[in-house]
Design a protein around this motif. Structure first.
Motif, mmCIF file in Angstrom:
data_model
loop_
_atom_site.group_PDB
_atom_site.id
_atom_site.type_symbol
_atom_site.label_atom_id
_atom_site.label_comp_id
_atom_site.label_asym_id
_atom_site.label_seq_id
_atom_site.Cartn_x
_atom_site.Cartn_y
_atom_site.Cartn_z
ATOM 1 N N GLY A 110 0.790 -1.218 0.000
ATOM 2 C CA GLY A 110 0.000 0.000 0.000
ATOM 3 C C GLY A 110 0.823 1.269 0.000
ATOM 4 O O GLY A 110 0.497 2.238 -0.705
ATOM 5 N N ASN A 159 -10.986 -4.466 -3.922
ATOM 6 C CA ASN A 159 -10.989 -4.736 -2.481
ATOM 7 C C ASN A 159 -9.706 -5.368 -1.967
ATOM 8 O O ASN A 159 -9.705 -5.932 -0.875
ATOM 9 C CB ASN A 159 -12.175 -5.649 -2.131
ATOM 10 C CG ASN A 159 -13.493 -4.961 -2.371
ATOM 11 O OD1 ASN A 159 -13.560 -3.737 -2.417
ATOM 12 N ND2 ASN A 159 -14.539 -5.739 -2.532
ATOM 13 N N ALA A 160 -8.619 -5.286 -2.690
ATOM 14 C CA ALA A 160 -7.348 -5.827 -2.203
ATOM 15 C C ALA A 160 -6.916 -5.068 -0.952
ATOM 16 O O ALA A 160 -7.101 -3.855 -0.835
ATOM 17 C CB ALA A 160 -6.284 -5.731 -3.285
ATOM 18 N N SER A 161 -6.326 -5.781 -0.008
ATOM 19 C CA SER A 161 -5.918 -5.162 1.254
ATOM 20 C C SER A 161 -4.867 -4.082 1.041
ATOM 21 O O SER A 161 -4.840 -3.069 1.746
ATOM 22 C CB SER A 161 -5.386 -6.233 2.206
ATOM 23 O OG SER A 161 -4.287 -6.933 1.612
ATOM 24 N N SER A 162 -3.988 -4.279 0.049
ATOM 25 C CA SER A 162 -2.979 -3.256 -0.237
ATOM 26 C C SER A 162 -3.614 -1.957 -0.717
ATOM 27 O O SER A 162 -3.104 -0.857 -0.441
ATOM 28 C CB SER A 162 -1.995 -3.776 -1.284
ATOM 29 O OG SER A 162 -2.668 -4.117 -2.486
ATOM 30 N N ASN A 163 -4.745 -2.056 -1.408
ATOM 31 C CA ASN A 163 -5.444 -0.855 -1.863
ATOM 32 C C ASN A 163 -6.039 -0.084 -0.690
ATOM 33 O O ASN A 163 -6.097 1.151 -0.725
ATOM 34 C CB ASN A 163 -6.537 -1.218 -2.861
ATOM 35 C CG ASN A 163 -5.978 -1.599 -4.222
ATOM 36 O OD1 ASN A 163 -4.894 -1.151 -4.603
ATOM 37 N ND2 ASN A 163 -6.703 -2.427 -4.942
ATOM 38 N N ASP A 164 -6.512 -0.790 0.324
ATOM 39 C CA ASP A 164 -7.034 -0.104 1.508
ATOM 40 C C ASP A 164 -5.949 0.727 2.181
ATOM 41 O O ASP A 164 -6.172 1.886 2.569
ATOM 42 C CB ASP A 164 -7.613 -1.122 2.494
ATOM 43 C CG ASP A 164 -8.842 -1.827 1.945
ATOM 44 O OD1 ASP A 164 -9.473 -1.267 1.032
ATOM 45 O OD2 ASP A 164 -9.160 -2.932 2.424
ATOM 46 N N VAL A 165 -4.755 0.145 2.308
ATOM 47 C CA VAL A 165 -3.635 0.896 2.890
ATOM 48 C C VAL A 165 -3.245 2.061 1.993
ATOM 49 O O VAL A 165 -2.958 3.172 2.462
ATOM 50 C CB VAL A 165 -2.428 -0.046 3.113
ATOM 51 C CG1 VAL A 165 -1.232 0.732 3.653
ATOM 52 C CG2 VAL A 165 -2.796 -1.178 4.051
ATOM 53 N N HIS A 189 -12.658 7.397 -1.109
ATOM 54 C CA HIS A 189 -12.468 5.968 -1.363
ATOM 55 C C HIS A 189 -13.756 5.366 -1.922
ATOM 56 O O HIS A 189 -14.782 5.304 -1.242
ATOM 57 C CB HIS A 189 -12.072 5.255 -0.074
ATOM 58 C CG HIS A 189 -11.730 3.810 -0.277
ATOM 59 N ND1 HIS A 189 -11.603 2.916 0.769
ATOM 60 C CD2 HIS A 189 -11.482 3.087 -1.398
ATOM 61 C CE1 HIS A 189 -11.297 1.728 0.294
ATOM 62 N NE2 HIS A 189 -11.229 1.810 -1.014
ATOM 63 N N ARG A 220 -15.160 1.863 -3.640
ATOM 64 C CA ARG A 220 -14.859 0.457 -3.935
ATOM 65 C C ARG A 220 -15.485 0.055 -5.270
ATOM 66 O O ARG A 220 -16.578 0.502 -5.607
ATOM 67 C CB ARG A 220 -15.386 -0.446 -2.819
ATOM 68 C CG ARG A 220 -14.694 -0.214 -1.478
ATOM 69 C CD ARG A 220 -15.135 -1.240 -0.459
ATOM 70 N NE ARG A 220 -14.529 -0.987 0.847
ATOM 71 C CZ ARG A 220 -13.353 -1.456 1.224
ATOM 72 N NH1 ARG A 220 -12.652 -2.197 0.386
ATOM 73 N NH2 ARG A 220 -12.867 -1.196 2.423
ATOM 74 N N TYR A 231 -20.377 -4.498 2.185
ATOM 75 C CA TYR A 231 -19.860 -3.405 1.361
ATOM 76 C C TYR A 231 -20.910 -2.333 1.056
ATOM 77 O O TYR A 231 -20.565 -1.283 0.509
ATOM 78 C CB TYR A 231 -19.330 -3.962 0.032
ATOM 79 C CG TYR A 231 -18.193 -4.931 0.200
ATOM 80 C CD1 TYR A 231 -16.936 -4.488 0.588
ATOM 81 C CD2 TYR A 231 -18.369 -6.295 -0.017
ATOM 82 C CE1 TYR A 231 -15.884 -5.379 0.741
ATOM 83 C CE2 TYR A 231 -17.320 -7.185 0.133
ATOM 84 C CZ TYR A 231 -16.079 -6.720 0.509
ATOM 85 O OH TYR A 231 -15.043 -7.603 0.661
ATOM 86 N N ASP A 252 -20.335 1.204 2.249
ATOM 87 C CA ASP A 252 -19.163 1.889 1.727
ATOM 88 C C ASP A 252 -19.477 2.750 0.511
ATOM 89 O O ASP A 252 -18.738 3.682 0.207
ATOM 90 C CB ASP A 252 -18.073 0.878 1.354
ATOM 91 C CG ASP A 252 -17.476 0.210 2.586
ATOM 92 O OD1 ASP A 252 -17.565 0.801 3.674
ATOM 93 O OD2 ASP A 252 -16.933 -0.903 2.454
#
Length: 653
Positions: free
Chosen positions: A230, A257-263, A286, A288, A455, A458
């Motif tokens: 991220g 929804n990849a976790s790296s994208n959230d960071v 943000h 999604r 979701y 969101d």
């Protein structure tokens, strides 16, 4: 012979063009000799003719009997002007007329220009995914030399340099377009891995230009070194935004929804907050990817019905397994009077929309499969009657999700007001299935609603605000939807209303003086008594009462904002096919701040399909024959293709 009557004189002349031959010259000589011998009458008082010295007389000759002096400057100027503008003179000869034609009948080749040739060659390489070595093919060079001897034999390095030059020119145009755009910019981004396992980041901008046209431009298709965490993604995206000079004009970022994208979103939001560059402190930054969410929801439901889907899949595989089976199946199709042109669709298990298309085709040929079971003893996967019923229910239910996915998958045309009604219908359908007596469908709906609710919060607020800006729905549809989903006066509805006025408040700070209208809602006793006075009252008394009225407390007025005035107006008929961008373009003078807010919100793209579509082009550019292309060259080809030829992508691919 062509004859010209000069409007400024009484003389008449004929043109000496290419059709004047020796016979005409002899006639003129004979005429002059007859006049000298007295065989033709000559005016006694005629002035002596001066020698014709102007070059224009090589093109014209005087008609006998005209009395106008030939050498007057006005006559010479008129003749010269006529010759320069006369279209008939230029096309009096049939061959010359054919040579000068520009409508496809010309037999003359246009003048060869090397820079035009190189420009067209670069366009061909970009559009048709040609290798740079294409310009060195012996057969291609022979064709060019046959067509024109002046065609240069360029090498692959020259072709590459020309493509990079075109990329730089188009990049300057896109930069100017972004600077001139009055709206904020919504972004979508995604990662892709090439055939050589190199990572690439695609960054796409969505915005509405000054002509109220929705634009989609791939800003970058750049190399993304590992690790794809991220923090690294946030740094890369921020550097690209600064390179384009739009880091203070970003409205939203759509990612999967990849976790790296959230960071990445958290880090990027914090950086943009320091620049005071986000609306509502980044509450709507943000977004999604709804297409990805729909895929997760449907895949969760399909896990509960794998047995029936597997039978349908194996049935299609059996028919497509050999030519003998195909012919036998076509015979069954004819015997049950079905159209054989529809065809069977084979699915990709990881893509649920292809699974839906497979089920749809299998249902169409249901009777043919039943007939094939009777005529072919090797066919063992035909669903039972009960399983056919389940497949029909599944197909009908999935058609709703398929329609939503088709809307989400548009890379350029959809505005964000289209999404909420479709997503809301999905939520209502899932809620109804939870109360269904069909245990089979209820079990599937329970799995799907869990993902949906995870979701829903969101993205539901910004989608609801977008549909409020549609004059066919406004707040009435949101109230109807939330009351149906959550009951009367729900907290969710209040949350949407608060966010709507909160975001408008920020746009209202730009030009607050133009965004409010004073509306008189109550009248004081002084004002009422002034209206009841008779006509005999003096003018001075009326002025005194007006002064009292003018000094009333400001609480006598209610100041309505543009948003409140817009919501109070009657809604447009919902069945009208409305171009919402044209609506806000036409009403910009009435609601200047509200139209600016609509311009930004309507350009939000709810899925990353726009970025993912560039990956299919990247797969053709970086195939196994051109896998050694440098990242800057790959970016130049893909981005220039989108900027210059984006509209003809489908026809040229």
């Amino acid at each position: 012979m062509l004859r010209m009557d000069t409007s400024q004189s009484n003389s008449a002349y004929t043109i000496n063009d290419s059709s004047v031959g020796d016979d005409d010259v002899n006639d003129i000589i004979e005429l002059e000799e007859e006049i000298e011998k007295g065989l033709r009458p000559v005016e006694q008082n005629a002035p002596r003719q001066r020698k014709l010295t102007s070059q224009v007389w090589s093109l014209f000759r005087k008609v006998p009997g005209d009395k106008y002096p030939d050498n007057k400057p006005r006559a010479v100027c008129n003749l010269r002007r006529h010759y320069e503008t006369c279209a008939k003179f230029k096309k009096c000869d049939l061959v010359q007329m054919m040579l000068d034609r520009s409508d496809g009948l010309s037999t003359r080749l246009p003048k060869f220009e090397a820079h035009v040739f190189c420009e067209l060659l670069s366009c061909a390489i970009i559009i048709h995914d040609l290798p740079f070595q294409f310009v060195e093919y012996e057969g291609i060079r022979r064709i060019w030399n046959y067509l024109c001897d002046e065609v240069p034999n360029i090498c692959r390095n020259t072709a590459k340099a020309d493509v990079l030059k075109m990329h730089n020119r188009e990049k300057t145009k896109i930069r100017s377009m972004l600077e001139e755009a009055p709206s904020r910019i919504c972004l979508t981004t995604d990662l892709w891995t090439s055939i050589t396992t190199d990572g690439y980041l695609c960054l796409t901008a969505h915005f509405i230009d000054k002509g109220w046209n929705l634009q989609k431009k791939v800003l970058n298709f750049c190399e993304m070194p590992t690790p794809h965490i991220g923090v690294a993604l946030a740094e890369q995206i921020l550097s690209l935004l600064c390179e384009w000079g739009i880091e203070k004009r970003i409205f939203s970022l759509t990612v999967d929804n990849a976790s790296s994208n959230d960071v990445c979103v958290v880090m990027l939001k914090s950086q943009l907050r320091l620049r005071n560059a986000l609306v509502c402190d980044g509450d709507f930054f943000h977004i999604r990817c709804c297409a990805y969410i729909i895929n997760l929801i449907v895949q969760q439901g399909l896990k509960e019905i794998e047995k029936e889907i597997e039978k349908a899949r194996e049935s299609v595989k059996y028919v497509k397994g050999s030519q003998v089976r195909k012919r036998k199946f076509l015979e069954c199709v004819k015997q049950v009077s079905l159209d054989d042109k529809k065809g069977l669709r084979q699915d990709v298990p990881t893509r649920w929309n292809s699974t839906f298309l497979m089920l749809d085709s299998v249902l169409y040929y249901k009777n043919a499969f039943c007939h094939l079971q009777l005529s072919d003893s090797n066919y063992k996967n035909c669903p039972s009657e009960e399983e056919w019923g389940k497949i029909e229910k599944i197909g009908k239910f999935l058609s709703m999700f398929y329609e939503i996915t088709c809307i989400f998958s548009g890379s350029k045309y959809p505005t964000s007001n289209l999404y909420f009604p479709k997503v809301f219908v999905t939520k209502v359908a899932l809620d109804q299935l939870l109360c269904s007596e069909d245990v089979y469908m209820k079990t599937m709906a329970q799995k799907m609603i869990e993902k949906f609710e995870k979701y829903w919060y969101d993205f539901c607020t910004i989608l609801a605000i977008a549909v409020i800006l549609d004059p066919r729905y406004k707040m009435a549809f949101i109230e109807f939807a939330y009351n149906k989903a959550y009951g009367q006066n729900s907290e969710e509805l209040k949350h949407v209303r608060d966010k709507l006025f909160s975001i408008f408040g920020e746009y209202n700070l730009i030009t607050p003086s133009s965004s409010t209208t004073s509306v008189l809602t109550q009248m004081s006793d002084v004002g009422s008594s002034a209206g009841r006075n008779d006509n005999s009252q003096s003018t001075q008394d009326h002025g005194y009462e007006f002064d009292d009225f003018d000094n009333m407390d400001c609480s006598a007025y209610v100041r309505k904002s543009e948003l409140e005035l817009y919501l109070d107006e009657p809604r447009i008929d919902r069945k009208i096919d409305l171009d919402i961008l044209s609506f806000w373009k036409g009403n910009g003078f009435r609601y200047p701040n509200l139209s600016s807010m609509a311009r930004d919100i309507l350009s939000i793209h709810i899925s990353t399909v726009a970025s993912e579509s560039a990956f299919s082009v990247g797969g053709r550019v970086l195939d196994r024959f051109r896998s050694v292309l440098k990242p800057e060259t790959v970016q130049a080809i893909i981005t220039t293709r989108d900027w210059k030829f984006g509209e003809i992508d489908k026809t040229c691919s």
